[in-house]
Design a protein around this motif. Structure first.
Motif, PDB file in Angstrom:
ATOM      1  N   ALA A 619     -31.519  27.646   4.119  1.00 22.78           N
ATOM      2  CA  ALA A 619     -30.696  26.582   4.689  1.00 22.78           C
ATOM      3  C   ALA A 619     -29.221  26.957   4.624  1.00 22.78           C
ATOM      4  CB  ALA A 619     -30.953  25.268   3.941  1.00 22.78           C
ATOM      5  N   GLN A 620     -28.830  27.686   3.579  1.00 23.20           N
ATOM      6  CA  GLN A 620     -27.431  28.124   3.490  1.00 23.20           C
ATOM      7  C   GLN A 620     -27.113  29.128   4.595  1.00 23.20           C
ATOM      8  OE1 GLN A 620     -26.747  29.388  -0.589  1.00 23.20           O
ATOM      9  NE2 GLN A 620     -25.908  27.383  -1.091  1.00 23.20           N
ATOM     10  N   LYS A 621     -28.074  30.015   4.857  1.00 19.91           N
ATOM     11  CA  LYS A 621     -27.847  30.999   5.927  1.00 19.91           C
ATOM     12  C   LYS A 621     -27.620  30.278   7.256  1.00 19.91           C
ATOM     13  CE  LYS A 621     -30.430  34.782   3.938  1.00 19.91           C
ATOM     14  NZ  LYS A 621     -31.828  35.123   3.727  1.00 19.91           N
ATOM     15  N   PHE A 622     -28.431  29.234   7.482  1.00 25.10           N
ATOM     16  CA  PHE A 622     -28.311  28.497   8.736  1.00 25.10           C
ATOM     17  C   PHE A 622     -26.968  27.774   8.814  1.00 25.10           C
ATOM     18  CE2 PHE A 622     -28.882  24.507  11.135  1.00 25.10           C
ATOM     19  CZ  PHE A 622     -29.150  25.054  12.384  1.00 25.10           C
ATOM     20  N   LEU A 623     -26.511  27.251   7.695  1.00 24.79           N
ATOM     21  CA  LEU A 623     -25.265  26.490   7.658  1.00 24.79           C
ATOM     22  C   LEU A 623     -24.096  27.371   8.112  1.00 24.79           C
ATOM     23  CD1 LEU A 623     -24.590  23.579   6.613  1.00 24.79           C
ATOM     24  CD2 LEU A 623     -23.702  24.668   4.571  1.00 24.79           C
ATOM     25  N   LYS A 624     -24.085  28.590   7.629  1.00 21.23           N
ATOM     26  CA  LYS A 624     -23.029  29.526   7.954  1.00 21.23           C
ATOM     27  C   LYS A 624     -22.989  29.769   9.465  1.00 21.23           C
ATOM     28  CE  LYS A 624     -22.809  33.447   5.308  1.00 21.23           C
ATOM     29  NZ  LYS A 624     -22.850  34.528   4.593  1.00 21.23           N
ATOM     30  N   PHE A 625     -24.191  29.874  10.025  1.00 26.32           N
ATOM     31  CA  PHE A 625     -24.320  30.162  11.435  1.00 26.32           C
ATOM     32  C   PHE A 625     -24.003  28.926  12.293  1.00 26.32           C
ATOM     33  CE2 PHE A 625     -27.622  29.098  14.569  1.00 26.32           C
ATOM     34  CZ  PHE A 625     -27.326  29.988  15.592  1.00 26.32           C
ATOM     35  N   ARG A 626     -24.341  27.748  11.794  1.00 25.42           N
ATOM     36  CA  ARG A 626     -24.228  26.522  12.577  1.00 25.42           C
ATOM     37  C   ARG A 626     -22.786  26.004  12.641  1.00 25.42           C
ATOM     38  NH1 ARG A 626     -23.374  23.023  15.062  1.00 25.42           N
ATOM     39  NH2 ARG A 626     -24.538  21.269  15.908  1.00 25.42           N
ATOM     40  N   TYR A 627     -21.998  26.226  11.573  1.00 28.57           N
ATOM     41  CA  TYR A 627     -20.634  25.697  11.541  1.00 28.57           C
ATOM     42  C   TYR A 627     -19.623  26.826  11.385  1.00 28.57           C
ATOM     43  CZ  TYR A 627     -23.311  21.463  10.743  1.00 28.57           C
ATOM     44  OH  TYR A 627     -24.211  20.452  10.861  1.00 28.57           O
ATOM     45  N   PRO A 628     -19.461  27.638  12.430  1.00 29.57           N
ATOM     46  CA  PRO A 628     -18.520  28.760  12.337  1.00 29.57           C
ATOM     47  C   PRO A 628     -17.087  28.231  12.349  1.00 29.57           C
ATOM     48  CG  PRO A 628     -19.361  28.589  14.563  1.00 29.57           C
ATOM     49  CD  PRO A 628     -20.066  27.530  13.761  1.00 29.57           C
ATOM     50  N   MET A 629     -16.181  28.991  11.756  1.00 27.61           N
ATOM     51  CA  MET A 629     -14.780  28.606  11.732  1.00 27.61           C
ATOM     52  C   MET A 629     -14.202  28.805  13.139  1.00 27.61           C
ATOM     53  SD  MET A 629     -12.575  27.383   9.626  1.00 27.61           S
ATOM     54  CE  MET A 629     -13.002  27.703   7.910  1.00 27.61           C
ATOM     55  N   PRO A 630     -13.710  27.725  13.776  1.00 21.97           N
ATOM     56  CA  PRO A 630     -13.156  27.911  15.124  1.00 21.97           C
ATOM     57  C   PRO A 630     -11.880  28.763  15.043  1.00 21.97           C
ATOM     58  CG  PRO A 630     -13.025  25.614  14.426  1.00 21.97           C
ATOM     59  CD  PRO A 630     -13.594  26.369  13.286  1.00 21.97           C
ATOM     60  N   SER A 631     -11.570  29.479  16.127  1.00 22.83           N
ATOM     61  CA  SER A 631     -10.406  30.367  16.062  1.00 22.83           C
ATOM     62  C   SER A 631      -9.135  29.530  15.985  1.00 22.83           C
ATOM     63  CB  SER A 631     -10.375  31.275  17.291  1.00 22.83           C
ATOM     64  OG  SER A 631     -10.284  30.478  18.451  1.00 22.83           O
ATOM     65  N   ARG A 632      -8.155  30.091  15.294  1.00 23.32           N
ATOM     66  CA  ARG A 632      -6.912  29.378  14.997  1.00 23.32           C
ATOM     67  C   ARG A 632      -6.164  28.928  16.244  1.00 23.32           C
ATOM     68  NH1 ARG A 632      -5.301  26.898  10.533  1.00 23.32           N
ATOM     69  NH2 ARG A 632      -6.537  27.699   8.829  1.00 23.32           N
ATOM     70  N   SER A 633      -6.312  29.690  17.348  1.00 22.27           N
ATOM     71  CA  SER A 633      -5.482  29.455  18.531  1.00 22.27           C
ATOM     72  C   SER A 633      -5.723  28.100  19.175  1.00 22.27           C
ATOM     73  CB  SER A 633      -5.730  30.565  19.558  1.00 22.27           C
ATOM     74  OG  SER A 633      -7.097  30.591  19.886  1.00 22.27           O
ATOM     75  N   ARG A 634      -6.850  27.434  18.837  1.00 19.70           N
ATOM     76  CA  ARG A 634      -7.166  26.202  19.536  1.00 19.70           C
ATOM     77  C   ARG A 634      -6.174  25.090  19.303  1.00 19.70           C
ATOM     78  NH1 ARG A 634     -12.674  23.109  19.139  1.00 19.70           N
ATOM     79  NH2 ARG A 634     -11.121  21.723  18.280  1.00 19.70           N
TER      80      ARG A 634
END
Lengths: 634, 241
Positions: A619-634
């Motif tokens: 479940a932790q592996k999935f969490l990392k994949f599901r909520y990626p850090m959006p790029s700063r430029s947004r």
């Protein structure tokens, strides 16, 4: 029964999934095994090798690898492996190598299918489709029914046992030393194989009888026997005992029928304890409900503090009665909330009515209704926006101090992170609280949220409810729309990882290293709660309890089918494991903590914990994949 | 311990010839069939040889004065021990039991009261071992007792090659240069009894003195010895005696 197979069946009968088999089935299995010896370093199973049996480790140790060569597991005496391959295409999915000189019992596939057919527990244990974690949790629920409570639940300790040649004086001394009220009398095996067992050193004994307190009066003193009479001459000829899986009800009837007050409890042929009539009577008395009403009758914080032993007793009793972690979490949170509330009522009585409306906000486990016996206080005050620090803060500081000190006296430690209403930062009007939450959600960084995630479990304890409810609404509304916030929370939720499992008396880490104990909160329940919180925030859930959050998550497409069930079972098992070990601590009059030591973990529990860690890790592996850090430029 | 004298087995290279001769000369139909079945030859790799581990409990150590009270056997190969094909018989000895032997092997008067004589189970016994290489721990009990008991009943004996796990252990712990050196400097010799030998290979402790369990224990010991000191390609002629 085949005496010649005793050697094999007794060994297998100690380990899951064989421990639950009927004697007949166990004989059948023992008689069919094939044996082979593997020198340390040699292959037991090679990848894709055709298999027609599964493996039971009689002695030695085995390492199991994944296809890619990554270590999957280390197994020791009594463990099984290779059964997944039988359920699939009869090719070894995971290769296995002997770590030490190892003796394997191969159990043929025909026996495997027969066992799956004949024994539900066995099928549950080995089946991939319905993981054993689920069946264990479901099983526990079934046992919750008071009518079928097993007598083994009343057994609190191992029986005191003496040889038949021991003198009555020595036996009496032992009874006093152990503060017991009876001893079991053992002799060489003889007329009754039903009570014949082997001790840990492999010696065979037969339980001949029981000698109780009152026997000393009636059979020794009243008959004028000397102090050096062997106990074997004093005991009754016929032993009356019950099996550990019989119901409490059955045990009580047995005592009544035979007019006895002590009843030896056997697991198969081995004695595991003695139940006294008073154990049964105690079992039938009051519960934690009584405790809560008692809290509200106390007129001082000292009176509340005196209830602490009752809180521990209620906790132990809930667990012994077979309550699940949700029931226990609610009960203990209710007790904690009641204590907080009563302390505030008493403080108000002393300080006078509050100058402006306020609400005591519970954070963390109390807000989630997931409190356990080992907990610190996490709380805050949400004040009306009419609050004027100059005029009113003295009152609320006094209120907060009385609460905090009162809780500490009741055993709720001061919060190490200073998340308490005594901290001026966490004693603020609603508008300030709204600003805090907006900042956390709209301008997050993982570092900034690291110490604030506890605020995302929040609930009213006492006072003007709408104050806290507005904050809950705010969080539920903002969180799903802020991917950077979710990503930051997700990253923090990955900070604590589960271990790979257990190997013998060690906790095994993913890199193969060993530890002596494991903090089940830090490495199990807390990361699980963290990751469930992230999903719950993402789907706008207002629930605080992890199980309720999972129900909300289920209404969305966030997780693949079946995943939330697995999380639920894993959390339940981890929580119960932690709770059970706290009960063991309390029963040994030790301060309960969140650590478990592998030597105190039964084989079944070990298997289940390993499964739960696996669920958490995935479940932790999935969490990392599901909520990626959006790029700063947004 | 007093070793039995006389009736030395034929010299090692002579086993195939001896067995062939017995096959042609045997008069007794059971024994004729047994010897006609043959046995793995000395060149057979141990990894391919069908074997049977056999153990017996006796009333004493002298085959002329004492008798067999139980026989346990389990067929096996180097790869697998087939417990499902195990056989175990309690036998009624022609001579009465004495109290001392009862404490030793746990077989009591009531156990043997209804038990058969060896003659009644001989056909089954021979069928179970025919074509297989016999493996025992300490051949100076099993072989002479079988030889004497069969001879007394059928007029001819049952002599055949055996792999003796005890004498294999002795090769490393009694006859090796290191072992002799240790003895010379006064160290006590390593025990080569079944359960002490097993411990050296990490094999589990079984409660001894049951013929079937001891046969299983012997089979496991041979697997461990071959895994440690030989290879599956080792010809059985190097192992038997």
């Amino acid at each position: 029964m085949d005496v010649e197979l005793l050697e094999i069946r007794q060994h297998m009968g100690r380990f899951p999934p064989f421990e639950g088999l009927s004697d007949d089935l166990l004989d059948e299995v023992a008689g069919q095994v094939e044996v082979a010896y593997f020198k340390a370093g040699s292959d037991v199973l090679t990848l894709d090798q055709e298999v027609h049996d599964f493996c039971y480790i009689r002695s030695g140790a085995v390492e199991v690898y994944r296809r890619g060569g990554e270590l999957y597991n280390r197994l020791g005496e009594g463990d099984i492996f290779g059964h997944f391959s039988l359920l699939r295409n009869r090719r070894a999915r995971f290769p296995a190598k002997a770590m030490e000189d190892t003796l394997i019992y191969f159990i043929p596939e025909a026996v495997f299918y027969q066992l799956c057919e004949a024994d539900e527990h066995f099928a549950d244990f080995v089946e991939v489709e319905r993981p054993r974690l689920e069946s264990t949790v479901e099983e526990h629920k079934k046992q919750n029914d008071m009518m079928i409570t097993r007598v083994r639940k009343l057994v609190s300790r191992y029986p005191v046992m003496v040889e038949a040649s021991t003198t009555v004086q020595e036996a009496a001394r032992l009874i006093s030393d152990y503060q017991a009220s009876a001893v079991l009398v053992l002799d060489a095996p003889g007329d009754n194989p039903r009570y014949t067992f082997r001790d840990s050193e492999g010696r065979a004994w037969q339980v001949k009888g029981i000698l109780t307190d009152s026997d000393f009066r009636t059979r020794v003193v009243a008959e004028g026997r000397p102090a050096d009479t062997p106990v074997g001459e004093v005991i009754a000829h016929q032993l009356i005992a019950v099996q550990s899986d019989e119901s409490v009800h059955e045990a009580m009837l047995c005592m009544l029928r035979n007019n006895i007050h002590h009843l030896p409890v056997m697991h198969r042929r081995s004695p595991v304890g003695i139940v006294h009539l008073s154990d049964i009577i105690r079992y039938e008395t009051q519960s934690s409900l009584y405790l809560v009403s008692n809290i509200f009758h106390q007129s001082s914080s000292e009176g509340l503090a005196r209830l602490t032993p009752d809180v521990n007793a209620a906790f132990v009793r809930l667990v012994e009665e077979g309550a699940d972690s949700r029931m226990i979490g609610v009960a203990l949170s209710t007790i904690g909330r009641s204590l907080s509330r009563r302390l505030l009522e008493l403080a108000e009585a002393e300080l006078g009515p509050p100058p402006v409306p306020y609400c005591l906000m519970a954070l963390g486990s109390m807000a989630r209704n997931e409190q356990s016996i080992v907990t610190d206080q996490d709380n805050a005050l949400v004040l009306s926006d009419d609050f004027d620090p100059e005029q009113h803060d003295d009152y609320f500081l006094a209120l907060a101090t009385r609460l905090s000190d009162g809780l500490a006296a009741c055993g709720y430690a001061y919060c190490k992170g200073d998340i308490m209403a005594t901290n001026p930062r966490w004693r603020q009007p609603l508008a300030v609280w709204k600003r805090y939450f907006r900042e956390w959600i709209q301008e997050p960084t993982p570092e900034r949220l690291l110490h604030s995630s506890i605020f995302f479990d929040l609930d009213t304890v006492f006072g003007d409810n709408p104050l806290v409810e507005q904050l809950q609404d705010l969080v539920a509304e903002l969180a799903p729309r802020h991917p950077r916030f979710l990503a930051s929370m997700a990253r923090n939720a990955l900070g604590r990882t589960p271990p790979l499992g257990f190997f013998r008396t060690f906790v095994m880490e993913k890199d193969g290293k060993h530890n002596n104990s494991i903090n089940l909160k830090r490495r199990g329940t807390a990361p699980m709660v963290d990751l469930i919180r992230v999903h719950a925030l993402a789907c706008g859930s207002r629930a605080q309890n992890s199980f309720e959050r999972l129900e909300d998550i289920d209404r969305t497409q966030l997780l693949a089918p079946g995943v939330s069930d697995r999380l639920r079972y894993a959390l339940e098992f981890l929580s119960m494991s932690r709770i059970r070990h706290q009960v063991i601590d309390l029963q040994h009059e030790l301060a309960p903590d969140n650590n478990i030591e592998p030597e105190n973990v039964s084989d079944t529990e070990r298997h289940n914990l390993k499964d739960a860690f696996q669920v958490l890790s995935n479940a932790q592996k999935f969490l990392k994949f599901r909520y990626p850090m959006p790029s700063r430029s947004r | 311990m007093r070793l039995p004298r006389g009736r030395r087995p034929p010299a090692v290279p002579g086993w195939p010839e001896y067995l062939a001769k017995r096959a042609t000369l045997a008069q007794d139909p059971l024994l004729a069939r047994f010897f006609a079945t043959g046995m793995p030859g000395p060149e057979t790799p141990i990894g391919e040889a069908p074997m049977v581990a056999l153990d017996m409990e006796t009333t004493g150590l002298d085959e002329r004065r004492h008798a067999i009270v139980s026989i346990g056997l389990v067929p096996f190969t180097l790869g697998r021990i087939h417990l499902a094909e195990r056989r175990y018989w309690v036998l009624r000895p022609p001579r009465p039991l004495n109290a001392q032997s009862v404490t030793f092997h746990h077989i009591t008067h009531s156990d043997i009261a209804g038990a058969p004589d060896l003659n009644e189970i001989l056909e089954e016994l021979l069928a179970a071992i025919a074509g297989r290489l016999m493996v025992v721990h300490y051949r100076h009990i099993e072989r002479p007792f079988l030889e004497a008991a069969v001879k007394a009943r059928r007029g001819e004996g049952l002599m055949c090659p055996v792999i003796d796990t005890m004498s294999l252990e002795a090769r490393w712990h009694r006859q090796s240069l290191l072992a002799r050196f240790k003895r010379w400097i006064g160290r006590p010799p390593a025990s080569i009894r079944l359960y002490d030998s097993r411990a050296r290979y990490g094999l589990p402790v079984y409660s001894g003195h049951h013929a079937l369990i001891d046969a299983l224990a012997t089979a496991e010991l041979l697997q461990a010895q071959v895994a440690t000191h030989f290879t599956p390609e080792t010809p059985v002629g190097e192992l038997w005696s």
